[in-house]
Design a protein around this motif. Structure first.
Motif, mmCIF file in Angstrom:
data_model
loop_
_atom_site.group_PDB
_atom_site.id
_atom_site.type_symbol
_atom_site.label_atom_id
_atom_site.label_comp_id
_atom_site.label_asym_id
_atom_site.label_seq_id
_atom_site.Cartn_x
_atom_site.Cartn_y
_atom_site.Cartn_z
ATOM 1 N N CYS A 48 38.630 38.982 32.290
ATOM 2 C CA CYS A 48 38.732 37.337 33.011
ATOM 3 C C CYS A 48 38.164 36.075 33.055
ATOM 4 O O CYS A 48 37.862 35.615 33.440
ATOM 5 C CB CYS A 48 36.530 37.339 34.614
ATOM 6 N N TRP A 52 38.256 33.045 34.987
ATOM 7 C CA TRP A 52 37.434 31.409 34.734
ATOM 8 C C TRP A 52 37.697 31.114 34.351
ATOM 9 O O TRP A 52 36.820 29.491 35.286
ATOM 10 C CB TRP A 52 36.229 32.241 34.132
ATOM 11 N N LYS A 74 32.915 44.875 36.433
ATOM 12 C CA LYS A 74 32.360 44.435 36.853
ATOM 13 C C LYS A 74 31.279 43.881 35.399
ATOM 14 O O LYS A 74 30.096 43.474 35.510
ATOM 15 C CB LYS A 74 31.688 46.053 37.393
ATOM 16 N N GLU A 75 31.852 44.214 34.210
ATOM 17 C CA GLU A 75 30.310 43.487 32.845
ATOM 18 C C GLU A 75 30.639 42.278 32.969
ATOM 19 O O GLU A 75 29.636 41.373 32.959
ATOM 20 C CB GLU A 75 30.874 44.393 31.639
ATOM 21 N N LYS A 76 32.043 41.821 33.206
ATOM 22 C CA LYS A 76 31.934 40.301 33.601
ATOM 23 C C LYS A 76 32.286 39.206 34.410
ATOM 24 O O LYS A 76 32.576 38.611 34.514
ATOM 25 C CB LYS A 76 33.436 40.248 32.809
ATOM 26 N N MET A 77 32.217 40.346 35.289
ATOM 27 C CA MET A 77 32.207 39.691 36.905
ATOM 28 C C MET A 77 31.664 38.301 37.137
ATOM 29 O O MET A 77 32.358 37.332 38.267
ATOM 30 C CB MET A 77 32.647 40.313 37.814
ATOM 31 N N HIS A 78 29.885 38.739 36.573
ATOM 32 C CA HIS A 78 29.112 37.485 37.104
ATOM 33 C C HIS A 78 29.194 35.954 36.620
ATOM 34 O O HIS A 78 28.937 35.232 37.270
ATOM 35 C CB HIS A 78 27.980 38.247 36.732
ATOM 36 N N MET A 79 30.850 36.243 35.965
ATOM 37 C CA MET A 79 31.384 34.809 34.899
ATOM 38 C C MET A 79 32.279 34.088 36.288
ATOM 39 O O MET A 79 32.135 32.972 36.091
ATOM 40 C CB MET A 79 31.577 34.587 33.838
ATOM 41 N N SER A 81 30.695 34.169 39.747
ATOM 42 C CA SER A 81 30.335 34.277 41.014
ATOM 43 C C SER A 81 30.236 32.367 40.810
ATOM 44 O O SER A 81 30.088 31.829 39.620
ATOM 45 C CB SER A 81 28.968 34.698 40.449
ATOM 46 N N LEU A 83 27.499 28.422 41.272
ATOM 47 C CA LEU A 83 27.108 28.722 40.359
ATOM 48 C C LEU A 83 25.520 27.812 40.899
ATOM 49 O O LEU A 83 26.133 27.078 42.298
ATOM 50 C CB LEU A 83 26.886 27.862 38.906
ATOM 51 N N PHE A 183 34.885 43.730 43.799
ATOM 52 C CA PHE A 183 34.570 41.584 43.157
ATOM 53 C C PHE A 183 35.102 40.596 44.158
ATOM 54 O O PHE A 183 35.822 40.507 44.306
ATOM 55 C CB PHE A 183 33.802 41.286 42.096
ATOM 56 N N ALA A 185 33.942 36.376 46.149
ATOM 57 C CA ALA A 185 32.640 35.261 46.063
ATOM 58 C C ALA A 185 34.041 34.369 46.587
ATOM 59 O O ALA A 185 35.002 33.779 46.228
ATOM 60 C CB ALA A 185 32.754 34.568 44.316
#
Length: 325
Positions: A48, A52, A74-79, A81, A83, A183, A185
């Motif tokens: 991702c 990003w 899934k490991e990197k998708m938080h980046m 989201s 802030l 995912f 957002a």
């Protein structure tokens, strides 16, 4: 030797400066700057990183990623989201980011309608089949003597052929749902009435507090107290403020006075009256609302107003302020 290529004599390896993956990302970013697409999809988005980077491009409103490696996404998708700062200061544009698990070899209607699609290892027949022109280029010039291998990263830029007037475009229907959404957002945007209202209310309260403090500060600097029942003019730039303290005026008379003095905030006993015309003149509030009517609508029920709705009212906490000082 190319200026972006260096040879490590000790290890016998070739290094590209900047690294090729950064050059690839910059190449895509340059395309976005050139064509200003609103909807962008990255097929094979992996970790991702490209998505990003692209989420900061102000022209993009929809970002979608597709990859067969669900665990990597899934490991990197938080980046991807939003802030906390995105909620405190929503952008004027809308932005939705979605990640799908699936293979690029399958069709899914969720991938229709994108302005720019990034992918690797497409063949020339894809351009012919879907009515595109394609320009081949690349990044990473090979070292001298190895020119026949071509670029280290080969790139094909596909541009849709737009039909002439009166012609129709033949397009395949994608009704299958082969991908699984892992995912999604939706970023806060001022296009959303809820976030716009929050932003306006915040600016109105902040601006009203500044005006109140200026009025009280200048009044105190003169050695006066609100209970003195004195009337005085306070001169500020860019306009003149008026302070009035009188116990003889009724609430209706006070509000009428506020309406008459359309740009002049004043104090009556322990209440500051700031006409909406003054609030609307605050640059940020004006920019967010656009019209005076929109301002009145957005702050109704959210900000304390006079009975006729013509002024923002702020209560003065004298005892608290003295204790703080």
């Amino acid at each position: 030797m190319d200026t972006n290529l260096q040879k490590d004599d000790l290890r016998g390896t070739i290094k590209f400066i900047p690294p090729l993956y950064k050059q690839r990302y910059q190449f895509i970013k340059d395309l976005v700057i050139k064509y200003k697409p609103k909807k962008v999809a990255d097929l094979g988005c992996a970790d991702c990183t490209l998505l990003w980077m692209l989420k900061f491009c102000k022209c993009i409103e929809v970002l979608a990623g597709l990859d067969i490696r669900e665990n990597v996404m899934k490991e990197k998708m938080h980046m991807l989201s939003p802030l906390p700062a995105d909620y405190l200061q929503p952008s004027e544009r809308s932005l939705t980011v979605t990640l799908h698990h699936g293979s690029v070899a399958h069709k899914d209607s969720c991938m229709l309608g994108f302005d720019l699609v990034t992918c690797i290892e497409l063949a020339i027949d894809a351009a012919t089949r879907y009515d595109y022109t394609v320009e081949f280029t690349g990044l990473g010039t090979p070292p001298p003597g190895s020119e026949d291998v071509g670029f280290c990263t080969q790139i094909g830029v596909f541009v849709r052929k737009y039909p002439k007037s009166g012609e129709t475009v033949n397009s395949e229907k994608h009704t299958e749902h082969a991908y699984k959404t892992v995912f999604k957002a939706v970023y806060p945007s001022l296009k959303d009435e809820k976030y716009l209202q929050n932003a306006v209310v915040s600016e109105v309260i902040f601006g009203a507090d500044i005006i109140k403090r200026r009025l009280l500060g200048d009044f105190k600097s003169e050695g006066k107290a609100p209970s003195d029942g004195l009337e005085m003019e306070l001169k500020f730039q860019p306009c003149k403020y008026f302070m009035r303290c009188s116990k003889n005026l009724s609430l209706a008379e006070t509000e009428k006075l506020a309406a008459e003095r359309s740009m002049e905030p004043f104090i009556d006993e322990n209440t500051v009256y700031i006409p909406l015309a003054k609030i609307f003149s605050i640059p940020k509030v004006n920019q967010l609302c656009g019209t005076f009517e929109k301002l009145s609508k957005l702050i109704a029920g959210k900000v304390a107003l006079s009975n006729d709705g013509s002024a923002v009212i702020v209560t003065i906490e004298y005892e608290n302020e003295e204790q703080e000082n």
